[in-house]
Design a protein around this motif. Structure first.
Motif, short mmCIF file in Angstrom:
data_model
loop_
_atom_site.label_atom_id
_atom_site.label_comp_id
_atom_site.label_asym_id
_atom_site.label_seq_id
_atom_site.Cartn_x
_atom_site.Cartn_y
_atom_site.Cartn_z
N LEU A 193 29.83 -47.02 -41.05
CA LEU A 193 30.41 -48.20 -40.66
C LEU A 193 30.58 -49.17 -41.87
CD1 LEU A 193 27.65 -49.23 -38.02
CD2 LEU A 193 29.72 -48.11 -37.66
N GLY A 194 31.08 -48.46 -42.98
CA GLY A 194 31.18 -49.15 -44.19
C GLY A 194 30.05 -49.69 -45.08
N ALA A 195 29.76 -50.94 -44.94
CA ALA A 195 28.46 -51.21 -45.79
C ALA A 195 27.24 -50.55 -45.19
CB ALA A 195 28.60 -52.66 -45.89
N LEU A 196 27.04 -50.17 -44.15
CA LEU A 196 25.71 -49.50 -43.32
C LEU A 196 26.34 -48.08 -42.98
CD1 LEU A 196 24.54 -52.76 -41.48
CD2 LEU A 196 23.77 -51.71 -43.77
N ARG A 197 25.28 -47.39 -43.02
CA ARG A 197 25.36 -46.01 -42.58
C ARG A 197 24.08 -45.84 -41.77
NH1 ARG A 197 28.31 -42.65 -47.90
NH2 ARG A 197 29.81 -43.82 -47.65
N ILE A 198 24.27 -45.53 -40.53
CA ILE A 198 23.11 -45.48 -39.54
C ILE A 198 22.98 -44.14 -39.09
CG2 ILE A 198 22.57 -46.10 -36.97
CD1 ILE A 198 23.20 -48.53 -39.27
N PHE B 3 15.29 -48.32 -38.65
CA PHE B 3 15.58 -49.33 -39.53
C PHE B 3 15.32 -48.79 -40.85
CE2 PHE B 3 14.18 -53.01 -42.26
CZ PHE B 3 15.31 -53.57 -42.24
N ARG B 4 14.27 -48.05 -41.10
CA ARG B 4 14.02 -47.47 -42.31
C ARG B 4 14.85 -46.55 -42.77
NH1 ARG B 4 8.67 -47.71 -40.06
NH2 ARG B 4 8.64 -45.48 -39.66
N SER B 5 15.65 -45.79 -41.89
CA SER B 5 16.65 -44.78 -42.22
C SER B 5 17.84 -45.36 -42.72
CB SER B 5 16.76 -43.86 -41.04
OG SER B 5 17.34 -44.20 -40.10
N VAL B 6 18.22 -46.55 -42.38
CA VAL B 6 19.57 -47.25 -42.61
C VAL B 6 19.97 -46.91 -44.11
CG1 VAL B 6 20.79 -49.50 -42.91
CG2 VAL B 6 19.40 -48.76 -40.89
N VAL B 7 21.06 -46.85 -44.56
CA VAL B 7 21.72 -46.73 -45.98
C VAL B 7 22.68 -47.75 -46.16
CG1 VAL B 7 23.03 -45.18 -47.49
CG2 VAL B 7 21.03 -44.12 -46.00
N VAL B 8 22.53 -48.50 -47.14
CA VAL B 8 23.19 -49.59 -47.43
C VAL B 8 24.20 -49.21 -48.72
CG1 VAL B 8 23.50 -51.85 -48.39
CG2 VAL B 8 21.52 -51.39 -47.01
N PRO C 122 33.91 -47.03 -37.10
CA PRO C 122 33.50 -45.46 -37.42
C PRO C 122 35.10 -44.95 -37.43
CG PRO C 122 32.61 -45.87 -35.54
CD PRO C 122 32.77 -47.29 -35.84
N LYS C 123 35.23 -43.95 -38.44
CA LYS C 123 36.80 -43.33 -38.37
C LYS C 123 36.47 -42.46 -37.01
CE LYS C 123 37.52 -43.45 -43.35
NZ LYS C 123 37.59 -42.52 -44.65
N ASP C 124 35.73 -41.71 -36.82
CA ASP C 124 35.29 -40.63 -35.74
C ASP C 124 34.43 -41.27 -34.76
OD1 ASP C 124 35.69 -38.62 -34.03
OD2 ASP C 124 35.12 -37.32 -35.41
#
Length: 242
Positions: free
Chosen positions: A57-62, A188-193, A211-213
């Motif tokens: 999602l850009g600044a966030l990866r879920i 929440f703990r698995s979120v990547v910034v 998201p692109k896809d």
């Protein structure tokens, strides 16, 4: 691009309680000073591989957890994505990532601002230790569906990372009961910034995107924000569960 203060932000969907008693904090909870982010998360993109199983999602990866529903929240005036809200197991989690100074975190100062904003709306906040570090339990007077007086409830958490700050707002059962939030807290703990290398002033909202896809994970549908949500004036809005 305008600056969006980390102490405010768009509305979160939250639980409604019939009294103002804060739920007990289970034993073993820790304060922010003791919280080991680099081991427990959320993570910086330099610390975690997100090639597989993550929604970009850009600044966030879920992490694309089973049963996850995801929506992006769009500022009506600027049409930019300003937050992502996750729904898992009946609880919600609103996420926003901000630029932060290199040498100091923002969470201590932002907790004070959230408290002042909630207080100006007739509510109260309680600061307490939690599994994700020091958190705020916010409550605003509200009328329950049966007409009885109650409270709108939200849990605010904040994580200081390398040149970024991540704010989360838990709603639903995860706001009312600590143990009910285990699954969405793990998410929440698995979120990547993804901070990026470009210079930004502190508290500038890190850019989010569709998201692109969309087929690679849960669908992400933009959700327009109400026009009166000016975080620099109003602060956090806490709305009841529907």
């Amino acid at each position: 691009m305008g600056t969006q203060d980390a102490g405010g932000g768009p509305a979160a969907t939250d639980g409604v309680a019939s009294d103002g008693t804060a739920p007990a904090v289970p034993a073993g909870h820790v304060s922010s000073a003791e919280y080991d982010r680099t081991t427990l998360g959320p993570f910086d993109v330099s610390e975690q591989d997100t090639e597989n199983g993550y929604i970009d999602l850009g600044a966030l990866r879920i992490n694309a957890a089973e049963g996850l529903q995801l929506r992006l929240e769009v500022e009506e005036r600027s049409k930019r994505v300003i937050a992502v809200t996750l729904d898992l197991g009946g609880s919600t989690l609103q996420l926003q990532a901000f630029a932060a100074p290199r040498t100091e975190g923002l969470w201590d100062e932002i907790r004070e601002q959230i408290g002042a904003s909630v207080g100006s709306q007739g509510g109260t906040v309680e600061e307490r230790p939690g599994r994700l570090g020091t958190e705020l339990l916010a409550k605003l007077p509200a009328e329950l569906p049966d007409g009885q007086p109650g409270f709108r409830v939200a849990r605010f958490v904040g994580i200081n990372g390398p040149r970024w700050f991540l704010r989360g707002v838990f709603g639903g059962p995860a706001a009312l009961e600590q143990n009910a939030g285990a699954a969405i807290e793990s998410l929440f703990r698995s979120v990547v910034v993804v901070r990026g290398d470009h210079p930004l002033p502190p508290r500038e909202l890190l850019p989010l995107k569709l998201p692109k896809d969309a087929a690679a994970g849960p669908p992400a549908a933009p959700e327009p924000q109400r026009p009166d949500l000016n975080p620099l004036e109003r602060g956090p809005e806490i709305t009841e569960t529907r």
